[in-house]
Design a protein around this motif. Sequence first.
Motif, PDB file in Angstrom:
ATOM      1  N   GLU A   1       0.860  -1.177   0.000  1.00  0.00           N
ATOM      2  CA  GLU A   1       0.000   0.000   0.000  1.00  0.00           C
ATOM      3  C   GLU A   1       0.904   1.237   0.000  1.00  0.00           C
ATOM      4  O   GLU A   1       2.127   1.101   0.001  1.00  0.00           O
ATOM      5  CB  GLU A   1      -0.921   0.007   1.228  1.00  0.00           C
ATOM      6  CG  GLU A   1      -1.912  -1.149   1.245  1.00  0.00           C
ATOM      7  CD  GLU A   1      -2.829  -1.112   2.455  1.00  0.00           C
ATOM      8  OE1 GLU A   1      -2.593  -0.259   3.341  1.00  0.00           O
ATOM      9  OE2 GLU A   1      -3.763  -1.923   2.507  1.00  0.00           O
ATOM     10  N   VAL A   2       0.319   2.415  -0.014  1.00  0.00           N
ATOM     11  CA  VAL A   2       1.145   3.622  -0.011  1.00  0.00           C
ATOM     12  C   VAL A   2       0.753   4.524   1.150  1.00  0.00           C
ATOM     13  O   VAL A   2      -0.399   4.506   1.603  1.00  0.00           O
ATOM     14  CB  VAL A   2       1.021   4.406  -1.340  1.00  0.00           C
ATOM     15  CG1 VAL A   2       1.589   3.596  -2.484  1.00  0.00           C
ATOM     16  CG2 VAL A   2      -0.426   4.796  -1.617  1.00  0.00           C
ATOM     17  N   PRO A   3       1.704   5.312   1.657  1.00  0.00           N
ATOM     18  CA  PRO A   3       1.372   6.294   2.689  1.00  0.00           C
ATOM     19  C   PRO A   3       0.541   7.426   2.091  1.00  0.00           C
ATOM     20  O   PRO A   3       0.386   7.531   0.872  1.00  0.00           O
ATOM     21  CB  PRO A   3       2.742   6.783   3.154  1.00  0.00           C
ATOM     22  CG  PRO A   3       3.624   6.597   1.957  1.00  0.00           C
ATOM     23  CD  PRO A   3       3.121   5.360   1.282  1.00  0.00           C
ATOM     24  N   ASP A   4       0.008   8.266   2.970  1.00  0.00           N
ATOM     25  CA  ASP A   4      -0.795   9.397   2.497  1.00  0.00           C
ATOM     26  C   ASP A   4       0.074  10.572   2.059  1.00  0.00           C
ATOM     27  O   ASP A   4      -0.234  11.241   1.067  1.00  0.00           O
ATOM     28  CB  ASP A   4      -1.745   9.860   3.611  1.00  0.00           C
ATOM     29  CG  ASP A   4      -2.726   8.776   4.003  1.00  0.00           C
ATOM     30  OD1 ASP A   4      -3.617   8.470   3.197  1.00  0.00           O
ATOM     31  OD2 ASP A   4      -2.577   8.224   5.111  1.00  0.00           O
ATOM     32  N   ASN A   5       1.156  10.818   2.800  1.00  0.00           N
ATOM     33  CA  ASN A   5       2.000  11.986   2.555  1.00  0.00           C
ATOM     34  C   ASN A   5       3.474  11.598   2.605  1.00  0.00           C
ATOM     35  O   ASN A   5       3.864  10.762   3.431  1.00  0.00           O
ATOM     36  CB  ASN A   5       1.760  13.058   3.627  1.00  0.00           C
ATOM     37  CG  ASN A   5       0.296  13.352   3.856  1.00  0.00           C
ATOM     38  OD1 ASN A   5      -0.421  13.731   2.933  1.00  0.00           O
ATOM     39  ND2 ASN A   5      -0.171  13.169   5.096  1.00  0.00           N
ATOM     40  N   ILE A   6       4.281  12.210   1.748  1.00  0.00           N
ATOM     41  CA  ILE A   6       5.725  12.035   1.789  1.00  0.00           C
ATOM     42  C   ILE A   6       6.369  13.412   1.705  1.00  0.00           C
ATOM     43  O   ILE A   6       6.092  14.178   0.774  1.00  0.00           O
ATOM     44  CB  ILE A   6       6.230  11.148   0.635  1.00  0.00           C
ATOM     45  CG1 ILE A   6       5.499   9.800   0.620  1.00  0.00           C
ATOM     46  CG2 ILE A   6       7.738  10.914   0.754  1.00  0.00           C
ATOM     47  CD1 ILE A   6       5.842   8.927  -0.568  1.00  0.00           C
TER      48      ILE A   6
ATOM     49  N   LEU B   1      -2.177   8.153  -5.712  1.00  0.00           N
ATOM     50  CA  LEU B   1      -0.815   8.635  -5.511  1.00  0.00           C
ATOM     51  C   LEU B   1      -0.720   9.290  -4.132  1.00  0.00           C
ATOM     52  O   LEU B   1      -1.625  10.027  -3.735  1.00  0.00           O
ATOM     53  CB  LEU B   1      -0.439   9.661  -6.582  1.00  0.00           C
ATOM     54  CG  LEU B   1      -0.397   9.185  -8.030  1.00  0.00           C
ATOM     55  CD1 LEU B   1      -0.179  10.389  -8.962  1.00  0.00           C
ATOM     56  CD2 LEU B   1       0.699   8.157  -8.237  1.00  0.00           C
ATOM     57  N   PRO B   2       0.342   9.044  -3.392  1.00  0.00           N
ATOM     58  CA  PRO B   2       0.527   9.794  -2.142  1.00  0.00           C
ATOM     59  C   PRO B   2       0.795  11.263  -2.449  1.00  0.00           C
ATOM     60  O   PRO B   2       1.345  11.595  -3.505  1.00  0.00           O
ATOM     61  CB  PRO B   2       1.742   9.125  -1.498  1.00  0.00           C
ATOM     62  CG  PRO B   2       2.483   8.495  -2.638  1.00  0.00           C
ATOM     63  CD  PRO B   2       1.455   8.112  -3.648  1.00  0.00           C
ATOM     64  N   ARG B   3       0.432  12.136  -1.531  1.00  0.00           N
ATOM     65  CA  ARG B   3       0.752  13.552  -1.704  1.00  0.00           C
ATOM     66  C   ARG B   3       2.248  13.749  -1.470  1.00  0.00           C
ATOM     67  O   ARG B   3       2.804  13.265  -0.477  1.00  0.00           O
ATOM     68  CB  ARG B   3      -0.038  14.413  -0.718  1.00  0.00           C
ATOM     69  CG  ARG B   3      -1.512  14.531  -1.042  1.00  0.00           C
ATOM     70  CD  ARG B   3      -2.177  15.632  -0.210  1.00  0.00           C
ATOM     71  NE  ARG B   3      -2.161  15.322   1.220  1.00  0.00           N
ATOM     72  CZ  ARG B   3      -2.567  16.172   2.165  1.00  0.00           C
ATOM     73  NH1 ARG B   3      -2.999  17.389   1.836  1.00  0.00           N
ATOM     74  NH2 ARG B   3      -2.540  15.820   3.437  1.00  0.00           N
ATOM     75  N   LEU B   4       2.888  14.440  -2.390  1.00  0.00           N
ATOM     76  CA  LEU B   4       4.315  14.707  -2.287  1.00  0.00           C
ATOM     77  C   LEU B   4       4.531  16.168  -1.891  1.00  0.00           C
ATOM     78  O   LEU B   4       3.981  17.069  -2.519  1.00  0.00           O
ATOM     79  CB  LEU B   4       5.015  14.412  -3.623  1.00  0.00           C
ATOM     80  CG  LEU B   4       4.865  12.982  -4.161  1.00  0.00           C
ATOM     81  CD1 LEU B   4       5.603  12.839  -5.494  1.00  0.00           C
ATOM     82  CD2 LEU B   4       5.363  11.942  -3.159  1.00  0.00           C
TER      83      LEU B   4
ATOM     84  N   MET C   1       8.915  18.900 -11.821  1.00  0.00           N
ATOM     85  CA  MET C   1       8.678  18.899 -10.372  1.00  0.00           C
ATOM     86  C   MET C   1       7.346  19.562 -10.031  1.00  0.00           C
ATOM     87  O   MET C   1       6.606  19.070  -9.178  1.00  0.00           O
ATOM     88  CB  MET C   1       9.834  19.593  -9.659  1.00  0.00           C
ATOM     89  CG  MET C   1      11.112  18.775  -9.641  1.00  0.00           C
ATOM     90  SD  MET C   1      12.340  19.413  -8.468  1.00  0.00           S
ATOM     91  CE  MET C   1      12.949  20.853  -9.342  1.00  0.00           C
ATOM     92  N   ILE C   2       7.042  20.678 -10.683  1.00  0.00           N
ATOM     93  CA  ILE C   2       5.750  21.338 -10.466  1.00  0.00           C
ATOM     94  C   ILE C   2       4.615  20.378 -10.814  1.00  0.00           C
ATOM     95  O   ILE C   2       3.619  20.267 -10.069  1.00  0.00           O
ATOM     96  CB  ILE C   2       5.645  22.625 -11.317  1.00  0.00           C
ATOM     97  CG1 ILE C   2       6.675  23.666 -10.874  1.00  0.00           C
ATOM     98  CG2 ILE C   2       4.223  23.182 -11.270  1.00  0.00           C
ATOM     99  CD1 ILE C   2       6.401  24.317  -9.547  1.00  0.00           C
ATOM    100  N   HIS C   3       4.762  19.672 -11.912  1.00  0.00           N
ATOM    101  CA  HIS C   3       3.737  18.708 -12.323  1.00  0.00           C
ATOM    102  C   HIS C   3       3.562  17.619 -11.275  1.00  0.00           C
ATOM    103  O   HIS C   3       2.423  17.234 -10.950  1.00  0.00           O
ATOM    104  CB  HIS C   3       4.121  18.094 -13.678  1.00  0.00           C
ATOM    105  CG  HIS C   3       3.245  16.939 -14.084  1.00  0.00           C
ATOM    106  ND1 HIS C   3       1.939  17.098 -14.455  1.00  0.00           N
ATOM    107  CD2 HIS C   3       3.510  15.593 -14.150  1.00  0.00           C
ATOM    108  CE1 HIS C   3       1.411  15.909 -14.751  1.00  0.00           C
ATOM    109  NE2 HIS C   3       2.342  14.989 -14.565  1.00  0.00           N
TER     110      HIS C   3
ATOM    111  N   THR D   1      -0.120  15.123  -7.522  1.00  0.00           N
ATOM    112  CA  THR D   1      -0.326  14.363  -6.289  1.00  0.00           C
ATOM    113  C   THR D   1      -1.082  15.150  -5.227  1.00  0.00           C
ATOM    114  O   THR D   1      -1.379  14.608  -4.154  1.00  0.00           O
ATOM    115  CB  THR D   1       1.026  13.908  -5.700  1.00  0.00           C
ATOM    116  OG1 THR D   1       1.806  15.058  -5.327  1.00  0.00           O
ATOM    117  CG2 THR D   1       1.808  13.073  -6.705  1.00  0.00           C
ATOM    118  N   GLY D   2      -1.396  16.417  -5.499  1.00  0.00           N
ATOM    119  CA  GLY D   2      -2.082  17.227  -4.509  1.00  0.00           C
ATOM    120  C   GLY D   2      -1.166  17.729  -3.408  1.00  0.00           C
ATOM    121  O   GLY D   2      -1.625  18.131  -2.330  1.00  0.00           O
ATOM    122  N   GLY D   3       0.139  17.737  -3.663  1.00  0.00           N
ATOM    123  CA  GLY D   3       1.100  18.209  -2.683  1.00  0.00           C
ATOM    124  C   GLY D   3       1.422  19.673  -2.871  1.00  0.00           C
ATOM    125  O   GLY D   3       0.722  20.402  -3.585  1.00  0.00           O
TER     126      GLY D   3
END
Length: 386
Positions: free
Chosen positions: A220-225, A254-257, A303-305, A310-312
Amino acid sequence: MPQSRRKPEASFYVEPRSGDRYPLDIPRWCAGGLKPLLISPQPGMAGDEIDRRLRSLWRYQASLPLEISKPISLGEGCTPLVQKEWDDFRPFFKLEWFNPTCSFKDRGTTVMLSYLRQLGVDAVLEDSSGNGGASVAAYGAAGGMRVKILAPAYTSPAKIAQVRAYGAEVQLVEGPREESEKEAIRQSGQIFYSSHNWQPFFLQGTKSMAYELWEDFNLEVPDNIIIPVGAGSNLLGCHIGFSELLAAGQIRKLPRLFAAQPFNCSPLDASFKAGVDTPVQRAVHKTIAEGTAIAHPLRLREMIHALKETGGETVAVSEDEIVTALKRLARLGLFVEPTSAGTAAALAKLIERKVITARERTVVLISGTGIKTASAIAELLDQGHQ
């Protein structure tokens, strides 16, 4: 070893703006006109394709764009994921200093140099403020390759000593970080320029972070990185890897980056906050987070993309906030370099702003150890920063 479902011959270098393609069987580090390259999108891999016999990131070789028959490996990857108390939160800290040369750079270097050596490259040039140079020097030595490193004259003496210990030639370059890159490009006609910022196979190595976190969290993936960002190889690697897993149907989101930068050198934050994917003028000053002191990142648009998809977002932190976070991490038993302390400073700001919640699983990437910058850290502590 599990068999990949890919068709390696379908992979290629691509210049993302023009769409120009180049074959992978010829070593290159840029497109015409000094434009950065990427590797064509890969199909990802399933959990049963992980080669669990290997305790290194090469367990994810099925995710790579081509087969590498004899990797240069020192056991990189498979780093600890440690959960700690932080106010009412319990974030996970990914301790990348457990890599062989004590930084995350080994993830990219093992893949990049293994690929280049397979194509017959036996001598490489790199420019680095420290960790990247140490990594290329170590893996070059392990792979029987001649290495030359160009480093800023201000680089931590401990990092330069590490590079020299591996037998690499070192040339110190006066001026800001960009001068080392300019000198490397001038010398690239004499020796292959295996830049961790330019050569896109480096990102094929750093994407292992995504696969590893996926495995750490039981597929699974975390919510935020939260990621320290200079040139962006960790940020882009995570985005590439998680995007592959999403495309392969292995994860649902996708986790939020989140990109942490020192405000004193924060070009990504300047552009993101302005809502554009082009450079925005912001003064650059000296920062204790020297590993992220990249004033003109090559892949700003990518990087902006990654952040937007990811909503980060970006988080710029002050020098005092970095020092405060460095001290706080040390009290948790984590002695990190200032560059990595910036991620913990960003964690504190994201918590304060209620951007992340205690219910979510948040990972903080710690890219390097304080041992390499111990004398500089001692000076900061002696100065009594608060």
